[in-house]
Design a protein around this motif. Sequence first.
Motif, mmCIF file in Angstrom:
data_model
loop_
_atom_site.group_PDB
_atom_site.id
_atom_site.type_symbol
_atom_site.label_atom_id
_atom_site.label_comp_id
_atom_site.label_asym_id
_atom_site.label_seq_id
_atom_site.Cartn_x
_atom_site.Cartn_y
_atom_site.Cartn_z
ATOM 1 N N UNK A 42 -6.543 -46.008 -9.538
ATOM 2 C CA UNK A 42 -6.396 -46.768 -8.291
ATOM 3 C C UNK A 42 -7.176 -46.123 -7.140
ATOM 4 N N UNK A 43 -7.827 -46.970 -6.374
ATOM 5 C CA UNK A 43 -8.643 -46.514 -5.245
ATOM 6 C C UNK A 43 -7.788 -45.774 -4.215
ATOM 7 N N UNK A 44 -8.353 -44.697 -3.663
ATOM 8 C CA UNK A 44 -7.696 -43.943 -2.607
ATOM 9 C C UNK A 44 -6.756 -42.865 -3.106
ATOM 10 N N UNK A 45 -6.626 -42.720 -4.422
ATOM 11 C CA UNK A 45 -5.744 -41.712 -4.988
ATOM 12 C C UNK A 45 -6.558 -40.663 -5.732
ATOM 13 N N UNK A 46 -5.994 -39.476 -5.826
ATOM 14 C CA UNK A 46 -6.634 -38.368 -6.519
ATOM 15 C C UNK A 46 -5.618 -37.747 -7.469
ATOM 16 N N UNK B 109 -3.286 -44.266 -15.730
ATOM 17 C CA UNK B 109 -4.363 -43.358 -15.314
ATOM 18 C C UNK B 109 -3.910 -41.910 -15.388
ATOM 19 N N UNK B 110 -2.689 -41.627 -14.936
ATOM 20 C CA UNK B 110 -2.179 -40.258 -15.002
ATOM 21 C C UNK B 110 -2.045 -39.800 -16.453
ATOM 22 N N UNK B 111 -1.481 -40.664 -17.309
ATOM 23 C CA UNK B 111 -1.279 -40.290 -18.705
ATOM 24 C C UNK B 111 -2.619 -40.034 -19.398
ATOM 25 N N UNK B 112 -3.568 -40.918 -19.207
ATOM 26 C CA UNK B 112 -4.870 -40.747 -19.833
ATOM 27 C C UNK B 112 -5.566 -39.472 -19.382
ATOM 28 N N UNK B 113 -5.509 -39.205 -18.087
ATOM 29 C CA UNK B 113 -6.149 -38.002 -17.551
ATOM 30 C C UNK B 113 -5.446 -36.747 -18.021
ATOM 31 N N UNK C 61 -4.312 -40.418 0.195
ATOM 32 C CA UNK C 61 -5.403 -39.934 1.045
ATOM 33 C C UNK C 61 -4.993 -38.746 1.909
ATOM 34 N N UNK C 62 -3.698 -38.633 2.202
ATOM 35 C CA UNK C 62 -3.205 -37.503 2.997
ATOM 36 C C UNK C 62 -2.851 -36.289 2.136
ATOM 37 N N UNK C 63 -2.990 -36.420 0.828
ATOM 38 C CA UNK C 63 -2.657 -35.320 -0.069
ATOM 39 C C UNK C 63 -1.206 -35.291 -0.500
ATOM 40 N N UNK C 64 -0.440 -36.304 -0.123
ATOM 41 C CA UNK C 64 0.981 -36.348 -0.477
ATOM 42 C C UNK C 64 1.174 -36.930 -1.877
ATOM 43 N N UNK C 65 2.074 -36.357 -2.681
ATOM 44 C CA UNK C 65 2.333 -36.895 -4.014
ATOM 45 C C UNK C 65 2.901 -38.316 -3.960
ATOM 46 N N UNK C 66 2.353 -39.189 -4.811
ATOM 47 C CA UNK C 66 2.837 -40.568 -4.924
ATOM 48 C C UNK C 66 3.131 -40.929 -6.383
ATOM 49 N N UNK C 67 2.981 -39.967 -7.260
ATOM 50 C CA UNK C 67 3.278 -40.173 -8.668
ATOM 51 C C UNK C 67 3.119 -38.860 -9.399
ATOM 52 N N UNK C 68 3.765 -38.770 -10.569
ATOM 53 C CA UNK C 68 3.631 -37.550 -11.348
ATOM 54 C C UNK C 68 4.011 -37.784 -12.798
ATOM 55 N N UNK C 69 3.540 -36.881 -13.628
ATOM 56 C CA UNK C 69 4.003 -36.754 -14.998
ATOM 57 C C UNK C 69 4.308 -35.282 -15.207
ATOM 58 N N UNK C 70 5.512 -34.998 -15.692
ATOM 59 C CA UNK C 70 5.847 -33.630 -16.076
ATOM 60 C C UNK C 70 5.774 -33.547 -17.596
ATOM 61 N N UNK C 71 5.191 -32.472 -18.076
ATOM 62 C CA UNK C 71 5.062 -32.271 -19.506
ATOM 63 C C UNK C 71 5.047 -30.798 -19.844
ATOM 64 N N UNK C 72 5.147 -30.527 -21.126
ATOM 65 C CA UNK C 72 5.072 -29.145 -21.597
ATOM 66 C C UNK C 72 4.567 -29.150 -23.034
ATOM 67 N N UNK C 73 4.052 -28.003 -23.478
ATOM 68 C CA UNK C 73 3.682 -27.844 -24.871
ATOM 69 C C UNK C 73 4.934 -27.472 -25.651
ATOM 70 N N UNK D 71 5.572 -47.591 -3.594
ATOM 71 C CA UNK D 71 4.393 -48.086 -2.873
ATOM 72 C C UNK D 71 3.160 -48.185 -3.753
ATOM 73 N N UNK D 72 3.170 -47.559 -4.914
ATOM 74 C CA UNK D 72 1.983 -47.517 -5.777
ATOM 75 C C UNK D 72 2.166 -48.263 -7.096
ATOM 76 N N UNK D 73 3.295 -48.876 -7.292
ATOM 77 C CA UNK D 73 3.549 -49.543 -8.571
ATOM 78 C C UNK D 73 2.667 -50.769 -8.749
#
Length: 165
Positions: A2-6, A92-96, A53-65, A83-85
């Motif tokens: 999604x545009x505007x996210x990192x 995108x997060x899972x693939x990356x 764009x402000x660097x604030x978290x708007x999504x996450x995936x937690x994982x471990x080996x 706001x991002x659904x």
Amino acid sequence: MPEGLKLDYPRLEDGAALWRIARDSRVLDLNSSYSYLLWCRDHSATSIVARDADGDPVGFITGYLRPQDQRTLFVWQVAVDHSQRGRGLAAAMLGTLVARTAEELGVEFVETTVTPDNAPSNRLFTSFADRHSAPMRSDVLLDADVFPDDGHEPEVLHRIGPLAA
């Protein structure tokens, strides 16, 4: 993406925001705020955070080996801020995350557990397996009766892989 996210590695200071996103989802099992802080510190290499764009978290995936199989990434939680659904952020997060851990850590398999009624998560992992032409096996890992709280559905283990190199 999604545009505007990192997409980024989570940092210790992101833990409180991840806890709030999980809490506000109203569908995830909420862990203690302490656990999200430690997750960001100790499992950053196997987790991912999406920042606005402000660097604030708007999504996450937690994982471990998995300790018994370091080639397997276990995805613990996937959460996207309201706001991002609907923008494809979870995919995108899972693939990356999987591409990054495959390259950096040698991950060949992905595991997660999902309750039968969680259609969005079931679709996310099924479509991930389809996009990567990877087999997916699903079996009940935890029956409902092993949980100490009433009303918990069984947790179905999805194992995806081996992933193509």
